[in-house]
Motif scaffolding. Structure first.
Motif, short mmCIF file in Angstrom:
data_model
loop_
_atom_site.label_atom_id
_atom_site.label_comp_id
_atom_site.label_asym_id
_atom_site.label_seq_id
_atom_site.Cartn_x
_atom_site.Cartn_y
_atom_site.Cartn_z
N SER A 134 0.90 -1.20 -0.08
CA SER A 134 0.11 0.09 0.01
C SER A 134 0.73 1.33 -0.10
N ASP A 135 1.95 1.07 0.38
CA ASP A 135 2.92 2.38 0.34
C ASP A 135 4.51 1.92 0.58
N ILE A 136 5.16 2.64 -0.41
CA ILE A 136 6.62 2.15 -0.45
C ILE A 136 7.60 3.47 -0.48
N GLY A 137 6.79 4.66 0.16
CA GLY A 137 7.67 5.68 0.11
C GLY A 137 7.26 6.50 -1.10
N GLY A 138 8.12 7.42 -1.51
CA GLY A 138 8.02 8.36 -2.58
C GLY A 138 7.18 9.58 -2.29
N LYS A 139 6.90 10.37 -3.52
CA LYS A 139 6.22 11.66 -3.43
C LYS A 139 4.77 11.68 -2.76
N VAL A 140 3.94 10.71 -3.01
CA VAL A 140 2.56 10.71 -2.64
C VAL A 140 2.28 9.38 -1.80
N THR A 181 8.99 3.52 3.86
CA THR A 181 7.65 3.32 3.88
C THR A 181 6.67 4.19 4.89
N ARG A 182 5.78 4.68 4.68
CA ARG A 182 4.65 5.13 5.58
C ARG A 182 4.07 4.32 6.41
N LYS A 183 3.92 3.02 5.98
CA LYS A 183 3.02 2.07 6.73
C LYS A 183 4.13 0.92 6.90
N PRO A 184 5.17 1.06 7.62
CA PRO A 184 5.96 0.01 7.84
C PRO A 184 5.51 -1.20 8.58
N ASP A 185 4.18 -0.97 9.47
CA ASP A 185 3.58 -2.32 10.09
C ASP A 185 3.07 -2.82 9.17
N TRP A 186 2.35 -2.42 8.03
CA TRP A 186 1.44 -3.04 7.15
C TRP A 186 2.69 -3.64 6.18
N CYS A 187 3.74 -3.02 5.74
CA CYS A 187 4.56 -3.86 4.78
C CYS A 187 5.33 -5.12 5.30
N ALA A 188 5.71 -4.87 6.89
CA ALA A 188 6.38 -5.68 7.50
C ALA A 188 5.56 -7.12 7.60
N ALA A 189 4.38 -6.90 8.00
CA ALA A 189 3.32 -8.04 8.15
C ALA A 189 3.22 -8.82 6.71
N ASP A 190 2.87 -7.86 5.65
CA ASP A 190 2.57 -8.28 4.21
C ASP A 190 3.89 -9.17 3.68
N LEU A 191 5.21 -8.62 3.98
CA LEU A 191 6.40 -9.27 3.70
C LEU A 191 6.50 -10.54 4.46
N ASN A 192 6.12 -10.62 5.51
CA ASN A 192 6.19 -11.91 6.39
C ASN A 192 5.03 -12.97 5.85
N ALA A 193 3.96 -12.19 5.45
CA ALA A 193 2.93 -13.27 4.88
C ALA A 193 3.42 -13.94 3.55
N LEU A 194 4.15 -12.85 2.66
CA LEU A 194 4.55 -13.69 1.36
C LEU A 194 5.66 -14.79 1.68
N ILE A 195 6.66 -14.45 2.64
CA ILE A 195 7.61 -15.54 3.09
C ILE A 195 6.78 -16.82 3.46
N ALA A 196 5.97 -16.70 4.39
CA ALA A 196 5.39 -17.83 4.95
C ALA A 196 4.50 -18.56 3.89
N SER A 197 4.00 -17.89 2.94
CA SER A 197 3.25 -18.45 1.95
C SER A 197 4.09 -19.25 1.05
N CYS A 198 5.34 -18.67 0.67
CA CYS A 198 6.24 -19.67 -0.13
C CYS A 198 6.82 -20.86 0.53
N ARG A 199 7.08 -20.66 1.97
CA ARG A 199 7.45 -21.81 2.84
C ARG A 199 6.43 -22.79 2.79
N VAL A 200 5.25 -22.42 2.91
CA VAL A 200 4.22 -23.50 3.15
C VAL A 200 4.10 -24.36 1.78
N ALA A 201 4.17 -23.73 0.67
CA ALA A 201 4.24 -24.54 -0.69
C ALA A 201 5.62 -25.21 -0.67
N ALA A 202 6.61 -24.69 -0.25
CA ALA A 202 7.99 -25.52 -0.22
C ALA A 202 7.82 -26.98 0.42
N ARG A 203 7.16 -26.68 1.89
CA ARG A 203 6.95 -28.13 2.37
C ARG A 203 6.14 -28.91 1.78
#
Length: 627
Positions: A134-140, A181-203
């Motif tokens: 939802s946000d990765i920094g930048g001008k807006v 990012t303006r929303k580090p809490d969201w971004c950190a949780a979303d990144l961990n969710a991407l990681i967890a999803s990949c690990r589930v498929a790997a298992r």
């Protein structure tokens, strides 16, 4: 130099014969693992764009990086070509820079995680997933500036980096990224969710290899690719002509006053291969509507469209790519040169599907769909509430889906089948706003034997001052109808002040200030109609009046006369339809665009409330004029 795969066991995989039952079990196990990736993501992500709407795309690929199950095609080939390093067991790759992976992800908001899967010290597969942040920094706020002149204005760009190196987490890299990012809490949780999803498929892949053996699993993936190749080869031979056909459509504007921008594609079959050539597409924009279209991604779009229209039983994967050749001119809107801005690429992404429909249906109009996969409307709303806390909303809206040969287009449905709306209760609970209207907009779907889906009217009352940004399209050009069907209605955005004053605002804008109790009426486009509307069941039209999908005035476009309660006047309907049938041409064009570009320009202000966009002036033309 491409990426170097490090394996302790370099023995090549054999090709054992697999019986059909085992192949079917492995295929469905892979499908289920992909579904489990989605389920893991939505349970662990925080941003509404991912958690509530599902703006994330998983895949499972074979050791060569070819997608076996997924949706967007493989991201891995582009990454492997652009990554100058080693891949080892225990590594995990993280990136977001589209230019580093040949556009396999198409703007910097999409964060991609790639996990090589090893078994018995050999690379047996890949799992990967990307999701829109939802946000990765930048001008807006939201990091998708309409007026960006380069990708450097669009927030943090992450080159391929290892967030896990031989199993060890690189926390410092993540801290650095989250600091942007303006929303580090969201971004950190979303990144961990991407990681967890990949690990589930790997298992799940490791479990398959344990049960069947890694040789069997890898060979099954090859068989699934080969099966797809055979099916697509037959489909292409039977459905694509050796005669060249062309189709063109337009992005309405670039958000800074210029447009429309033409996208043109020519299709021809040469032997067993389809050639898709985008020559004639306009040059890249100075603004952010450029779309760095990955050739393999477009091959997958083409394959998905072919499969869904002609033979939905085919499992789509990367097996058919050598049957398609994609040509995109360098420096065009679909292959811009670095560092062109890319954050507004969603409009071209949606328009690609309309163009595919226009191409594939010309020789077989009975399979032709109307337009309606036209964009992916975005709303961003941000500011500080009365307590001084930062709030920030990113929401994806939906328009009308086109009328189809086999039925009506759904009302207010997503371009992507897996997307869902954000529940109004969620919006009102977590953001300072109230949803006052959320409804299918009657008569916005193009009339036809099969009606185009209605667009959506969503009215937001803002309860705190803030700023909004809007990304949408199809406000200048129409979602065209086909085979006698009429175009759908165009998109529109209206800002209403507390005193009742209404102003039509642009469909692409940044950082518009809103005050408490301002109301934004966010109207999306309707889908084009399919077939002669005079042939639509009059009783069905009357029923749709009762449902609020068609008004009595709108029913007359179908030659139907009924009152506000949907009571049908049979005699008046027969008379009106006879009169309208006389006025219709017996040789109607396959496509109804609602007028050519110059006609749309001339009527734009009167019809839309907005001035017509100016003809774009390309940098090359300016350079020639200066000489």
């Amino acid at each position: 130099m491409p990426a170097q795969i490090i394996q302790q066991n370099n023995a090549p995989f054999t090709k054992p014969t697999i019986d059909p039952v085992t192949l079917d079990i492995i295929e469905n196990a892979l499908r289920n693992a992909r579904i489990e990736m989605d389920a893991t993501l939505v349970r662990t992500a925080m941003s509404p764009g991912i958690r509530e709407q599902g703006d994330a795309f998983p895949l499972i690929a074979n050791p060569d990086g070819k997608m076996i199950v997924g949706q967007f095609g493989s991201f891995i080939g582009g990454f492997l070509k652009g990554y100058h390093g080693t891949i080892e067991e225990g590594d995990m790759i993280f990136l977001s820079d589209p230019y580093s992976c040949e556009g396999a992800i198409s703007h910097s908001n999409d964060w991609l995680v790639l996990l090589p899967v090893y078994f018995n010290q050999r690379l047996v597969a890949w799992t990967a997933m990307f999701g829109h942040q939802s946000d990765i920094g930048g001008k807006v706020a939201g990091s998708m500036p309409i007026d960006a002149r380069s990708i450097f204005e669009e927030g943090v760009r992450i080159p391929p980096v290892k967030i896990y190196r031989k199993g060890e987490y690189n926390e410092d890299v993540i801290k650095l990224v989250m600091h942007q990012t303006r929303k580090p809490d969201w971004c950190a949780a979303d990144l961990n969710a991407l990681i967890a999803s990949c690990r589930v498929a790997a298992r799940r892949l490791e479990e398959m290899c344990t049960r069947f053996g890694d040789e069997i699993v890898v060979s099954a993936m090859d068989d699934l690719l080969a099966r797809n190749h055979r099916a697509m080869k037959a489909l292409i031979t039977s459905s694509v002509s050796t005669d060249a056909v062309s189709f063109e459509d337009y992005i309405c504007d670039d958000g800074v006053g210029y447009g429309p921008y033409k996208i043109k594609c020519t299709m021809q079959r040469v032997g067993d291969k389809v050639i898709l050539d985008f020559s004639g597409t306009d040059p890249q924009s100075d603004a952010s509507i450029n779309f760095l279209l990955n050739e393999n991604m477009f091959k997958m779009f083409f394959g998905i469209y072919m499969i869904m229209v002609f033979d939905p039983q085919i499992m789509f994967n990367d097996g058919f790519y050598d049957l398609i050749e994609v040509k995109i001119p360098e420096g065009s809107l679909l292959k811009p040169k670095f560092p062109a801005a890319l954050s507004g690429r969603t409009h071209a992404l949606g328009r690609i599907f309309d163009i595919l429909g226009g191409l594939l249906g010309q020789r077989t109009p009975e399979f032709l769909c109307a337009a309606g996969f036209s964009s992916s409307p975005h709303l961003m709303y941000s500011g500080r509430d009365s307590k001084g806390d930062w709030f920030q909303l990113f929401q994806i809206g939906f328009g009308g889906i086109p009328g189809k040969p086999f039925g009506d287009g759904p009302d207010g449905h997503s371009l992507w089948p897996g997307f869902t709306n954000v529940p109004n209760e969620f919006l009102e609970r977590y953001f300072p706003l109230r949803i006052e209207r959320y409804e299918a907009l009657a008569d916005s779907g193009g009339p036809g034997l099969n009606r185009g889906g209605n667009g959506i009217l969503m009215s937001y009352r803002f309860l705190e001052p803030g700023t909004i940004s809007i990304h949408d399209d199809r406000w200048f050009t129409y979602p065209w109808g086909v085979n006698g069907g009429s175009p759908g209605a165009r998109a529109k955005k209206i800002l209403e002040k507390p005193d009742g004053t209404r102003t039509v605002v642009a469909n692409k804008l940044d950082s518009l200030d809103v005050e408490k109790d301002d109301v934004l009426h966010f109207i999306t486009w309707g889908g084009g109609g399919w077939g002669n509307p005079l042939e639509r069941d009059a009783a069905l039209v009357a029923h749709e009046i009762r449902q609020g999908l068609v008004t009595p005035e709108g029913a007359r476009a179908y030659g139907v006369v009924a009152d506000g309660e949907g009571k049908l006047d049979v005699d008046a309907t027969a008379t009106l339809r006879a009169e309208m049938a006389k006025a219709r041409s017996n040789s109607e064009a396959v496509f109804n665009f609602g007028g050519d570009i110059e006609t749309l320009r001339a009527n734009c202000l009167a019809e839309t409330g907005l001035p017509a966009p100016k003809q774009p002036i390309w940098r090359a033309a300016l350079a020639e004029a200066a000489e």
